[in-house]
Write a protein that holds these residues in place. Structure first.
Motif, short mmCIF file in Angstrom:
data_model
loop_
_atom_site.label_atom_id
_atom_site.label_comp_id
_atom_site.label_asym_id
_atom_site.label_seq_id
_atom_site.Cartn_x
_atom_site.Cartn_y
_atom_site.Cartn_z
N ARG A 1 43.36 -10.72 -27.43
CA ARG A 1 42.77 -10.03 -28.57
C ARG A 1 41.68 -8.77 -27.89
O ARG A 1 41.80 -7.54 -28.48
CB ARG A 1 41.88 -10.84 -29.20
N GLY B 1 42.55 -7.38 -25.19
CA GLY B 1 43.26 -6.39 -24.67
C GLY B 1 43.03 -6.39 -23.16
O GLY B 1 43.29 -5.58 -22.46
N LEU C 1 36.90 -4.68 -18.92
CA LEU C 1 37.72 -3.97 -19.93
C LEU C 1 37.58 -2.42 -19.43
O LEU C 1 38.60 -1.50 -19.42
CB LEU C 1 37.32 -4.00 -21.18
N THR D 1 40.95 -0.13 -18.25
CA THR D 1 41.50 0.85 -19.34
C THR D 1 40.93 2.13 -19.29
O THR D 1 41.53 3.24 -19.88
CB THR D 1 41.02 0.25 -20.82
N CYS E 1 37.99 3.91 -22.33
CA CYS E 1 39.26 4.14 -23.28
C CYS E 1 39.05 2.64 -23.76
O CYS E 1 40.23 2.09 -23.53
CB CYS E 1 40.29 4.62 -22.60
N TRP E 2 38.19 2.24 -25.04
CA TRP E 2 38.15 0.99 -25.15
C TRP E 2 39.42 0.52 -26.16
O TRP E 2 39.84 1.35 -27.07
CB TRP E 2 36.89 0.82 -25.95
N PRO E 3 40.07 -0.44 -25.95
CA PRO E 3 40.79 -1.22 -27.08
C PRO E 3 40.09 -1.27 -28.45
O PRO E 3 38.72 -1.32 -28.43
CB PRO E 3 41.19 -2.65 -26.57
N ALA E 4 40.93 -1.20 -29.64
CA ALA E 4 40.48 -1.10 -30.89
C ALA E 4 39.49 -2.31 -31.30
O ALA E 4 38.27 -2.04 -32.04
CB ALA E 4 41.37 -0.93 -31.91
N GLU E 5 39.77 -3.41 -30.74
CA GLU E 5 39.27 -4.78 -31.08
C GLU E 5 37.67 -4.74 -30.54
O GLU E 5 36.80 -5.26 -31.30
CB GLU E 5 39.76 -5.94 -30.76
N PRO F 1 38.91 4.75 -29.87
CA PRO F 1 40.33 4.93 -29.73
C PRO F 1 40.87 6.36 -30.36
O PRO F 1 41.68 6.77 -30.01
CB PRO F 1 40.64 3.84 -30.48
N ARG G 1 43.80 7.28 -25.94
CA ARG G 1 44.70 6.51 -24.83
C ARG G 1 45.81 7.58 -24.49
O ARG G 1 45.89 7.99 -23.29
CB ARG G 1 45.24 5.40 -25.16
#
Length: 567
Positions: free
Chosen positions: A191, A193, A456, A460, A467-471, A528, A548
């Motif tokens: 979850r 990422g 993370l 990323t 460049c963070w994952p959306a979660e 994001p 991204r």
């Protein structure tokens, strides 16, 4: 309800240049983007943007722990000495433990992990087999007096961790609790990422039997793990073991020991060059002190001793390298020319490759001299074989024999089947079905919450920034007003619409800041989706950019809002 954060009111100060002391990508970017600030070596403040990411990671961890039936508690960080003395960890932790005294002289510690305190909690609260199994967890600040705090929040003296503990009456129950945590951890990291690898590990000061690490591959990682490309084997290099000893050889095939003049050859490299032999034909003898006693460790000359492995094998004994003062007190030990033959009052440990009947070139225990044809079992004895060499790429896989590969990674989680170590030390029993006491068995499970943020960032980030994952991102959308009053007005209007649609919005409405700086900051901060109110503001058209992929698209405001709200 709108969830809009205006940057004109946000405490954030971005930096154009990397901090002078920053070594890792996450350290550089988290400071530059205004997520964290350093207070002292290994001590960090989390600023508003950083707190949002940290809280998002904590939320995911909390949701998955709740999903397996674990119950959240919060225990103190300031802990009494006595429970840690009872388990032996007051001494085993050594200098990494923060120790302090109160005004009355009573001794305390700042908790690095809480096995003892959770054990006592369950001892107080659970008295019958009917009260078990139980799984408890907390998300809390932990403390460790790191010798060299570095890499920003990756290795600090205080850090956020989720630690959980399972309590069962049977080994089968422990295995089930362990499996539940293992699957929960997979879901957590999926979850978040985080690309991760599950590897076999050593238990160290934690104790117990089965132990696995969750590692996030990254160049900044301080852990090295080995994996096999031909099967599913993977392990921390300290946990890689090669079964058995080397093949015994025929000692009679070797001539008598011959002492050679080898001036100025105190290292394997100089010796191999002087004699024109491969380093693998020489025997390296490392002297260490084990609880103050000098011990020799022999490995082939082309290999290095893994001190971590050695410490794990000899735990809880303290292992340290010998010093010049130690040599001064033992004239029989000639620095740079030590050999196992003729050593007195020195226990000799060896790597399995130093097999019976094999012959070696090694020190002659005389200054400037080495000996050849020194045969194991004929000229010296090995007191104990231990697998203590540093694993190298190409070493045979313990499972299938193919060549191992090595990679760097960040430890983000660790799970242990502790067994009854802590229950034995602290007398944790419950009444069983037959009315007799049953000794409880435990598991311990940790997730590095603040470490996951850094991992993370490492995995990323790109050349432009985070460049963070959306979660876990601090917002869903970063709205940028290119500069003029009309653009700012549109940006704020769009931000409010997105907020009303349930999105978390960061809007750059700062006056007096150039469009170029705003665009650069948007890339650096790493939300994001980036929505720009720019040159087509008068037409009610905005630009939507994927942080991204870099893909851009111009859309009417209503369509842009609808698309983002339908995510």
């Amino acid at each position: 309800m709108a969830q809009v954060q205006r940057m004109s009111r946000l405490m954030v100060k971005t930096l154009r240049d990397d901090p002078a002391d920053a070594e890792t990508l996450s350290h550089k970017l988290l400071v530059r983007a205004g997520y964290v600030r350093r207070n002292a070596a290994g001590i960090w403040s989390w600023l508003p943007l950083g707190m949002k990411v940290l809280e998002n990671v904590s939320r995911v961890v909390r949701e998955e722990m709740d999903a397996i039936g674990a119950q959240e508690v919060l225990l103190p960080a300031l802990l009494p000495k006595e429970p840690y003395e009872a388990t032996g960890r007051w001494d085993e932790y050594g200098p990494e433990l923060f120790r302090l005294k109160d005004r009355k002289g009573a001794e305390y510690l700042l908790g690095p992990t809480h096995e003892e305190i959770f054990t006592l909690l369950v001892k107080d609260q659970c008295t019958s087999y009917k009260d078990l199994p139980v799984m408890l967890y907390q998300i809390q600040t932990k403390y460790r007096d790191e010798a060299r705090p570095r890499s920003g929040i990756l290795r600090g003296r205080e850090f956020q961790m989720k630690d959980s503990y399972s309590f069962d009456t049977t080994d089968e129950g422990l295995a089930e609790s362990y499996a539940l945590h293992r699957q929960a951890y997979i879901r957590i990291f999926d979850r978040l990422g985080l690309r991760h690898k599950i590897v076999s590990a050593v238990s160290g000061a934690m104790g117990g039997s089965a132990s696995e690490e969750f590692l996030a591959p990254a160049a900044a990682g301080e852990d090295t793990f080995a994996y096999c490309p031909s099967c599913d084997y993977a392990a921390n290099t300290e946990a890689v073991t090669f079964p058995g000893t080397g093949e015994p050889a025929d000692a009679s095939a070797h001539g008598p020991v011959e002492v050679l003049d080898t001036p100025d050859t105190p290292t394997i490299e100089t010796l191999a060059a002087f004699l024109d032999v491969p380093a693998s034909a020489t025997l390296k003898n490392l002297l260490v002190k084990v609880d103050g006693e000098i011990v020799a460790v022999g490995v082939p000359g082309d290999r290095e001793v893994d001190l971590g492995k050695l410490e794990d094998h000899l735990a809880p004994a303290a292992v340290e390298l010998v010093t010049a003062e130690d040599f001064a007190g033992r004239p029989d030990l000639v620095r740079g020319y030590v050999g196992p033959q003729g050593l007195e009052k020195v226990r000799y440990l060896a790597d399995p490759r130093i097999a019976a009947g094999t012959a070696w070139v090694t020190g002659a225990n005389q200054e400037g001299k080495h000996a050849k044809n020194v045969v194991v079992g004929r000229d010296f004895e090995v007191d104990e074989y231990l697998d203590v060499v540093v694993v190298e790429e190409g070493d045979p896989c313990p499972t299938c024999g193919a060549g191992l590969k090595l990679d760097r990674a960040i430890e983000i989680g660790h799970i242990f089947q502790l067994g009854r170590k802590y229950a034995d030390a602290l007398q944790l029993d419950v009444l069983g079905q037959n009315g007799k006491p049953v000794r409880v068995t435990m598991g311990s499970y940790g997730v590095g919450v603040s470490r996951a943020v850094a991992a993370l960032a490492e995995q990323t980030a790109d050349e432009q920034g985070l460049c963070w994952p959306a979660e876990v991102a601090p917002a869903d959308v970063h709205v940028v007003a290119a500069g003029k009053a009309a653009q700012t007005e549109l940006a704020l209007s769009v931000a409010e619409q997105l907020g009303q649609a349930g999105l978390r919005v960061l809007v750059d409405d700062r006056a007096g800041v150039s469009p170029g700086v705003k665009f650069t900051d948007a890339e650096l901060i790493g939300v994001p989706k980036i929505l720009v109110a720019g040159r087509r503001t008068a037409e009610g058209v905005v630009e939507l950019k994927d942080r991204r992929t870099g893909e851009r698209e111009e859309l009417p405001v209503a369509e842009a809002v609808a698309r983002l709200a339908a995510r």
